[in-house]
Scaffold this motif. Structure first.
Motif, PDB file in Angstrom:
ATOM      1  N   SER A  29     -13.845 -53.326 103.503  1.00  0.00           N
ATOM      2  CA  SER A  29     -13.045 -52.456 104.369  1.00  0.00           C
ATOM      3  C   SER A  29     -13.953 -51.657 105.312  1.00  0.00           C
ATOM      4  O   SER A  29     -14.880 -50.984 104.878  1.00  0.00           O
ATOM      5  CB  SER A  29     -12.214 -51.496 103.503  1.00  0.00           C
ATOM      6  N   ARG A  30     -13.627 -51.760 106.580  1.00  0.00           N
ATOM      7  CA  ARG A  30     -14.446 -51.068 107.584  1.00  0.00           C
ATOM      8  C   ARG A  30     -14.454 -49.559 107.354  1.00  0.00           C
ATOM      9  O   ARG A  30     -15.460 -48.895 107.549  1.00  0.00           O
ATOM     10  CB  ARG A  30     -13.911 -51.370 108.996  1.00  0.00           C
ATOM     11  N   GLU A  31     -13.296 -49.033 106.926  1.00  0.00           N
ATOM     12  CA  GLU A  31     -13.211 -47.597 106.692  1.00  0.00           C
ATOM     13  C   GLU A  31     -14.174 -47.165 105.594  1.00  0.00           C
ATOM     14  O   GLU A  31     -14.876 -46.175 105.705  1.00  0.00           O
ATOM     15  CB  GLU A  31     -11.775 -47.198 106.309  1.00  0.00           C
ATOM     16  N   GLU A  32     -14.206 -47.969 104.546  1.00  0.00           N
ATOM     17  CA  GLU A  32     -15.073 -47.648 103.419  1.00  0.00           C
ATOM     18  C   GLU A  32     -16.538 -47.755 103.823  1.00  0.00           C
ATOM     19  O   GLU A  32     -17.362 -46.914 103.471  1.00  0.00           O
ATOM     20  CB  GLU A  32     -14.769 -48.621 102.270  1.00  0.00           C
ATOM     21  N   ILE A  33     -16.825 -48.806 104.570  1.00  0.00           N
ATOM     22  CA  ILE A  33     -18.198 -49.010 105.025  1.00  0.00           C
ATOM     23  C   ILE A  33     -18.645 -47.857 105.926  1.00  0.00           C
ATOM     24  O   ILE A  33     -19.753 -47.351 105.823  1.00  0.00           O
ATOM     25  CB  ILE A  33     -18.321 -50.376 105.733  1.00  0.00           C
ATOM     26  N   LYS A  34     -17.733 -47.441 106.753  1.00  0.00           N
ATOM     27  CA  LYS A  34     -18.034 -46.324 107.645  1.00  0.00           C
ATOM     28  C   LYS A  34     -18.401 -45.072 106.845  1.00  0.00           C
ATOM     29  O   LYS A  34     -19.355 -44.373 107.156  1.00  0.00           O
ATOM     30  CB  LYS A  34     -16.804 -46.046 108.512  1.00  0.00           C
ATOM     31  N   ARG A  35     -17.646 -44.820 105.789  1.00  0.00           N
ATOM     32  CA  ARG A  35     -17.942 -43.638 104.975  1.00  0.00           C
ATOM     33  C   ARG A  35     -19.316 -43.736 104.326  1.00  0.00           C
ATOM     34  O   ARG A  35     -20.066 -42.776 104.268  1.00  0.00           O
ATOM     35  CB  ARG A  35     -16.860 -43.447 103.903  1.00  0.00           C
ATOM     36  N   TRP A  36     -19.628 -44.926 103.828  1.00  0.00           N
ATOM     37  CA  TRP A  36     -20.950 -45.107 103.219  1.00  0.00           C
ATOM     38  C   TRP A  36     -22.053 -44.900 104.251  1.00  0.00           C
ATOM     39  O   TRP A  36     -23.076 -44.284 103.974  1.00  0.00           O
ATOM     40  CB  TRP A  36     -21.066 -46.496 102.597  1.00  0.00           C
ATOM     41  N   ILE A  37     -21.830 -45.440 105.438  1.00  0.00           N
ATOM     42  CA  ILE A  37     -22.848 -45.297 106.482  1.00  0.00           C
ATOM     43  C   ILE A  37     -23.058 -43.829 106.829  1.00  0.00           C
ATOM     44  O   ILE A  37     -24.179 -43.370 107.019  1.00  0.00           O
ATOM     45  CB  ILE A  37     -22.473 -46.141 107.717  1.00  0.00           C
ATOM     46  N   TYR A  38     -21.973 -43.060 106.855  1.00  0.00           N
ATOM     47  CA  TYR A  38     -22.117 -41.632 107.124  1.00  0.00           C
ATOM     48  C   TYR A  38     -22.899 -40.932 106.024  1.00  0.00           C
ATOM     49  O   TYR A  38     -23.761 -40.105 106.289  1.00  0.00           O
ATOM     50  CB  TYR A  38     -20.746 -40.961 107.329  1.00  0.00           C
ATOM     51  N   ALA A  39     -22.581 -41.287 104.799  1.00  0.00           N
ATOM     52  CA  ALA A  39     -23.281 -40.641 103.681  1.00  0.00           C
ATOM     53  C   ALA A  39     -24.773 -40.972 103.724  1.00  0.00           C
ATOM     54  O   ALA A  39     -25.634 -40.104 103.554  1.00  0.00           O
ATOM     55  CB  ALA A  39     -22.672 -41.094 102.361  1.00  0.00           C
ATOM     56  N   LEU A  40     -25.065 -42.238 103.960  1.00  0.00           N
ATOM     57  CA  LEU A  40     -26.474 -42.646 104.047  1.00  0.00           C
ATOM     58  C   LEU A  40     -27.172 -41.954 105.217  1.00  0.00           C
ATOM     59  O   LEU A  40     -28.292 -41.460 105.091  1.00  0.00           O
ATOM     60  CB  LEU A  40     -26.580 -44.170 104.219  1.00  0.00           C
ATOM     61  N   SER A  41     -26.498 -41.914 106.345  1.00  0.00           N
ATOM     62  CA  SER A  41     -27.091 -41.315 107.536  1.00  0.00           C
ATOM     63  C   SER A  41     -27.368 -39.835 107.321  1.00  0.00           C
ATOM     64  O   SER A  41     -28.350 -39.293 107.818  1.00  0.00           O
ATOM     65  CB  SER A  41     -26.164 -41.480 108.743  1.00  0.00           C
ATOM     66  N   GLU A  42     -26.498 -39.226 106.583  1.00  0.00           N
ATOM     67  CA  GLU A  42     -26.688 -37.812 106.332  1.00  0.00           C
ATOM     68  C   GLU A  42     -27.954 -37.568 105.516  1.00  0.00           C
ATOM     69  O   GLU A  42     -28.730 -36.666 105.803  1.00  0.00           O
ATOM     70  CB  GLU A  42     -25.483 -37.263 105.587  1.00  0.00           C
TER      71      GLU A  42
END
Ligand SMILES: [Mg+2]
Length: 411
Positions: A263-276
């Motif tokens: 799911s793109r939404e889920e992936i997006k959240r992970w990417i934000y967490a990692l980026s943070e």
């Protein structure tokens, strides 16, 4: 205070970029000169100037166009950052003759602890004079050096006389030298703080030193107490010389997902967490902004894919995450499963880029976002990751107790 009195130097290379340009091309010596992004571009910005250009009232960050109006025969040269870095390294090699305790504050400023060198090479002033001479004679650039018993006063001393000079602030003379200086000359006293202090009649560093601690804490919080310590010459912050930030080529975090996701939404959240967490470590490592974002994606068959792209230099989570997610969407097939995700940044500028950001409005906007992210980081530092989550990750319970593995990649 117990222990030996420290001997600290603060060195500041004078008009550094312009000086390097002149050292590389001595024909420019004595002429008013600016360093700018693109000398033919009249909307370009002045990144640096030499003493002669200063005499025409030319300021860093003004447009080339306006500088030319002040001085029509101004010499204009493009910037050569790799040369500035090379010179910065060579200057540090000279410092290294006297001490290994060198903290790089920026490309043209260093803090040196020479307490243990005094027995070998002479007192603080003597060593500073040797360094000053060697830098000028061997490299053709000049340095102003402050000598004192702590970092804050050494930095102040380096500002007292330039170019090509040494100034000393001792325990005997600091009240005469430092106390009459306006309070904003001190490190960490910016416009807002200055205003607050002025409204209480605190205008000089001496005023600050002699103000009751309670009042300063009431006005500025913890920082008030620290500023008072600085003003009184009681700073005992060590020179952080072990830091080898130069060697840090990239900062990245990755995580293996507990189940394959698509799911793109889920992936997006992970990417934000990692980026943070990447942005946080970038901030901690004090490497400035990064100009490249990389992602790595492992699919369900354990094949790794990596993509990268250049971006305007940033240290902001929002920029990193947006870029990383855009890379993902651009390259990874819709619906394909993801086993592992990683976000990495590289291409650090060690703070020199701050002068190359041309658009003033863009800069303001960046600073605003930076302040917001710093505020978030501070709260996190205090209360942990789960306390304050970015809107985007808020909905994902899995991120509570998130264990993101950090990896420093050194090359
Ligand atoms: Mg300088």
């Amino acid at each position: 205070m117990a222990g030996q009195e420290r001997v600290i130097l603060h060195s500041d290379l004078n008009n550094f970029f312009a000086s390097v340009e002149i050292a590389l091309n001595p024909a420019l010596e004595g002429k008013p000169l600016i360093v700018c992004g693109d000398p033919k571009e009249r909307h370009g910005i002045v990144l640096a100037k030499n003493e002669e250009a200063k005499k025409y009232g030319i300021k860093t960050a003004e447009t080339v166009y306006s500088a030319l109006k002040k001085c029509p025969n101004l010499e204009r040269v493009p910037s050569h950052f790799s040369e500035y870095k090379r010179y910065s390294r060579m200057v540090k090699e000279i410092y290294g003759r006297y001490t290994e305790k060198i903290e790089e504050c920026s490309i043209d400023e260093c803090s040196l602890d020479i307490t243990e060198s005094v027995a070998l090479f002479g007192d603080g002033k003597e060593i500073a004079e040797k360094i000053r001479k060697e830098v000028r004679e061997e490299l053709g650039v000049t340095v102003s050096i402050g000598v004192s018993f702590n970092k804050v006063f050494a930095k102040l001393a380096s500002e007292l006389k330039k170019p090509d000079a040494v100034s000393v602030i001792t325990k005997d003379n600091y009240k005469q030298i430092v106390y009459p200086l306006p309070v904003n000359e001190m490190l960490f006293v910016g416009g807002a703080t200055e205003k607050t202090l002025a409204s209480y009649g605190i205008k000089t560093i001496g005023d600050l030193a002699e103000t009751e601690e309670e009042l300063l804490v009431r006005l500025l919080g913890k920082r008030g107490r620290q500023l008072r310590v600085f003003a009184r010459g009681e700073d005992n912050e060590p020179v952080k010389w072990q830091k080898t930030k130069e060697d840090l080529k990239s900062i990245g975090n990755s995580t293996t997902l507990s189940k394959d996701i698509s799911s793109r939404e889920e992936i997006k959240r992970w990417i934000y967490a990692l980026s943070e967490s990447v942005a946080g470590r970038q901030r901690e490592a004090d490497v400035g902004r990064a100009n490249t974002v990389h992602i790595v994606v492992r699919d369900e068959n354990l094949r790794d894919f990596t993509w990268q792209t250049k971006i305007p230099p940033t240290a902001l989570c929002g920029d990193i995450a947006k870029t990383a997610y855009a890379l993902f969407c651009q390259h990874y097939p819709l619906g394909a499963k993801v086993r592992m995700l990683g976000v990495t940044v590289s291409g650090f500028d060690y703070h020199i880029e701050q002068m190359t950001i041309g658009e003033v409005t863009g800069k303001k906007e960046y600073e605003k976002r930076e302040r917001a992210e710093n505020a978030v980081a501070k709260i996190r530092e205090k209360y942990g990751y789960a306390t304050l989550q970015r809107g985007i990750v808020l909905t994902d319970e899995k991120l509570n107790g998130l264990d993101i593995k950090g990896q420093k990649e050194e090359k």
